[in-house]
Design a protein around this motif. Sequence first.
Motif, mmCIF file in Angstrom:
data_model
loop_
_atom_site.group_PDB
_atom_site.id
_atom_site.type_symbol
_atom_site.label_atom_id
_atom_site.label_comp_id
_atom_site.label_asym_id
_atom_site.label_seq_id
_atom_site.Cartn_x
_atom_site.Cartn_y
_atom_site.Cartn_z
ATOM 1 N N LEU A 94 0.833 -1.205 0.000
ATOM 2 C CA LEU A 94 0.000 0.000 0.000
ATOM 3 C C LEU A 94 0.869 1.257 0.000
ATOM 4 O O LEU A 94 2.075 1.196 0.209
ATOM 5 N N GLY A 97 3.401 2.070 2.585
ATOM 6 C CA GLY A 97 4.502 1.129 2.729
ATOM 7 C C GLY A 97 4.096 -0.190 3.371
ATOM 8 O O GLY A 97 4.883 -1.150 3.366
ATOM 9 N N SER A 98 2.902 -0.266 3.915
ATOM 10 C CA SER A 98 2.495 -1.498 4.598
ATOM 11 C C SER A 98 2.166 -2.598 3.586
ATOM 12 O O SER A 98 1.879 -2.325 2.427
ATOM 13 N N LEU A 99 2.259 -3.837 4.058
ATOM 14 C CA LEU A 99 1.995 -4.998 3.205
ATOM 15 C C LEU A 99 0.697 -5.657 3.640
ATOM 16 O O LEU A 99 0.344 -5.680 4.818
ATOM 17 N N LEU A 100 -0.007 -6.220 2.664
ATOM 18 C CA LEU A 100 -1.288 -6.845 2.936
ATOM 19 C C LEU A 100 -1.304 -8.175 2.190
ATOM 20 O O LEU A 100 -1.142 -8.197 0.967
#
Lengths: 445, 445
Positions: A94, A97-100
Motif C-alpha cells: 500500500l 509502505g504497509s503490506l497486505l
Amino acid sequence: MTTTRVCVIGCGFGGLEAVRALARSEAVEVILIDRTNHHLFQPLLYQVATADVAAPAVAGPIRHILRRETRTGRLTILRAEVTTIDAAQKTLQLDDGSLLGYDALIVAAGATHSYFGNDHWAAFAPGLKTLTDAFAIRSRIIGAFEQAERTSSDVERSACLNFVIIGGGPTGVELAGALAEIARHTLPDEFRRIDSRQARIVLMEGGPRVLGAFDERLSESAAKQLRKLGVELHTGCQVTGIDAEGVDYREGGEQKRLPARTVLWAAGVAASPLGKALAASAGATLDRAGRVSVQPDLSLAGHPEIQVIGDLAAATSPTKQGPKPVPGVSPAAKQMGKLAAANILRRLRGEPTRPFKYADYGSLSTLGRNAAVVQLEAPVVGRVRFSGYPAWLFWLFAHIYFLIGFRNRLVVLIDWAWSYWTFARHARVVAQPDKPKAPATPSPS
Amino acid sequence: MTTTRVCVIGCGFGGLEAVRALARSEAVEVILIDRTNHHLFQPLLYQVATADVAAPAVAGPIRHILRRETRTGRLTILRAEVTTIDAAQKTLQLDDGSLLGYDALIVAAGATHSYFGNDHWAAFAPGLKTLTDAFAIRSRIIGAFEQAERTSSDVERSACLNFVIIGGGPTGVELAGALAEIARHTLPDEFRRIDSRQARIVLMEGGPRVLGAFDERLSESAAKQLRKLGVELHTGCQVTGIDAEGVDYREGGEQKRLPARTVLWAAGVAASPLGKALAASAGATLDRAGRVSVQPDLSLAGHPEIQVIGDLAAATSPTKQGPKPVPGVSPAAKQMGKLAAANILRRLRGEPTRPFKYADYGSLSTLGRNAAVVQLEAPVVGRVRFSGYPAWLFWLFAHIYFLIGFRNRLVVLIDWAWSYWTFARHARVVAQPDKPKAPATPSPS
C-alpha cells in the motif's frame, strides 16, 4: 479451518458487485481497497462537470453503501492506494509502505485517460474519470465564459467562447450536448458584454462517425440531433496538437487550427497502471491499451487466485460469430464482478470455475435535452433501435433506476426536473476560482 | 447627463443587497466585482464542511441570482479580485492589472480568519469562510476516521479520533455538534477496526462561556445541550500552540497537551485586506481586527463617495444606552447594504444621507440534532428566549426561509429530512483523497 482472505482492489461497478457477492459467504474474509472514499456512478459524471447535479448526487460513500456487509464482521474497507502486487508472495503493497497478504485477489482498478503518447496535452485538455476531473472541467467551462465577459480583446473573447471536445464516443457527445445547452439556454441574459449563444461547441472525432459502437443508423441520428442542438461536428478529424491557446488538427487533408481556451479530452482510455504491476509480477500479457488478458474464467494464466475484471480486463465473450471482446461498460463490469466472486467461492469448494459470458442488453447514450439514442438487444425480437425524445426518456429512467440509493434517485430526479423546466444549472459554483491565464489586458476604466 | 458608475466589491449578504437596491434606479450603472462566481449562504457553510449538504445547496451562481438585474442592462458582473483602491483617482486595480474607475464605491469585502498573530497555525487548524475551506475540513474529518481504521498504532488511532474545535461562538458550537452527531450516529457500523463512538469532540473556548454574545442563561442551556450530544467542553481555556500532532493549551493555570489530528479554527476573525488599502489610500482608521471605522451614514470620513459595509465595517448603531458596535452577522450586513445603496442615490439627488440604525431581531444558533438556542428581540414584549427542540425547529425554518431560491430551499429541506431520519450524511464524498501524513506503519499482513 482458517478463513480465506480475498482482497478486492477498486470499488467501481465491478469491485462493488464482487464485494457484495463475496460478503454473503461465510467462507471468506474480504478486504476492499480504494483510493477514494466513494463509489462513483460514472455514467452521470459528465453532469457534475457540466454543473447539472452536485457531486454527492452521483457519488456515494463506500462505507455507507456497504454498511450491511460491514456489519457481518467479514468486510474491512481501507482507503488506500495499492502500489505494487507481489504475485509470488501473494501480497499487496500500500501507499504507506504497509503490506497486505491475500489468498485470492480481484483486481478491478479500472482505467484512466490515454493521450496516445502525448501526455503533455493533459494540462490543456482534461479528461473525465474522477470527481476531481469533473470539478476541474466545471471550473474551466465557467471560467471561460467569465473571462470572455471580462476581457477587452476580441481575439481572446472568441477563443474563450470556443469549446472543443475531442472524441465522439458517449462521453464526448454527452459533454458536447450539455455545453450546447449551457450556451444556448442556461447563460443567455446573465452576461452583459457577451452573447453566450455565440459560443461554438466543436466536437472532433477521428473516425468517420460519432458513437461508433452503435448501429450506423443511430450514429446518423445522433449526428443530426447534435447539430440541431447547435454542436459543430467534425468527423474524420485528427488532432495533431493541443496547447494553452488552441487545437491543431488535420481534416480533409488540410492542416488547420482552432483557437480555444477550453479543450476537453474524451478520446482515449488506458488501463490502470496495476496492469503493468501484474505483467511484471505474474507474467500477465497486456494489450495496446494496457489491459490485462484474462482466461475465459477471468483469472490470470498460471495464477488462478488472481481475477482481473472491468475496464482493466481484456476479456472476450463467446458469441455465435466466435469470441468477441467485452466492451468497457458498466453492465459488463458488474457481470464480471459477480462471476469473479462466484468463481473464487467455487474454487474454495473444489468446484470448477465457469467462463464469463457477457449478456449484452444494449447501449444508450444521451445527447442533450430530449435527445438520445438507444439500441436494445432483446431476447426474441433481436435488435431494437430508437432515438429522439422516447430514447431520451428511456435513458433518463434507466439511469435513475441504476443509481445507487433511494435518496440519490430522488435528488437527481429533482435536479433534472428543475434543470429541464428552468434551464438553470444550479450546480454552477466553483470553489476555487481559476486565475485567468491570459496576460493583463487593460480594460476601459 | 452621464450615468454615475457605482462599483460594489464583494457579493456577500451586504453586497448583494446593495446591488439589488441600486439596480432598481435608472440613475446609476453598477459593476459588481467578486472573486468567486457564487453567493454563499454562510450560516449553513458548516453543513457543507460536515457533509450534511452539497455545496450547490448553500451557494448560488451570482449571475443567476442577479439575472433580472442584469437584464436591465445597467449591471455588469465581473469575476475578479480587487488588489488596490486609489481613492484620489477613484479607480480600482484588478488582479489582471486592469483599472476600473468609479463615481461611488461600496466596499463589502468581508472578513477572513485571524490566528491572532500565529499565522503558522493556519496549516494545522483550518477555518471556515469559503467553500474551499469547507471542502478542506470535510476532507480532514473523513480522512481522520479513515486513517484511524487503517493504522495499527494505538497512539495514532487515538490522535485520529480526537477532534478539537477552537472557539465557542456560533460556528464552533455548530461544528462541534455536527461532529458529535457524525461520530455517534452516522458512522457506527461502517467501520470494523474502530468504534467511531469513541471519538472525542473537544470544544475549547477562551472566555468563561460558549455563545458569549447570547444571554447567560442561553449559554448555560447551550453548554448542557452540547454535553448531552457528547461534546467535551473546555471554557477558560487558552490555546498556546497548534502543530501537526495536536494542541497545547492552558487551563486552570496548568499547561496541557491534547494529541489530535483534526483541529478546526473558529476563534478569530480579521477584516479583508482591502481595509488596509482604504487606510493607505483614503486615510481610513482601522480597529484591532482591521475593520474600517465609518461615519454614522457608513461612508468614509472625507470620502462621502466610499461606503464600507458588512464584516469589513466597524460601525456603531444608536441605542438607548448610547452607540453600540454592530455585530458581524448577516442581517446587519443586509441592512447596511440597503442603506449604503439608498444613501448613494440620495446624494445623487442632492438629499442628505441617513445614519445607519441596526434593527436587531435576535440571534439563534443550532448545536446539533434537536438542539439550539434562540433569543428574539420582540418589539413590545422585549427579549424572548427559548432552547432545545422548539429552538431547533425555529432555527430550521428561519434558515430555510432565508435561503436564496426555491430550489435551494426544497433541496436543503430534503437533505435535512433525509439526514434526520436516516442519520446518514449523503455528502460524505471527498474528491481528492488526503494523503495520510503519518509515517508508514506496518500493518499485519
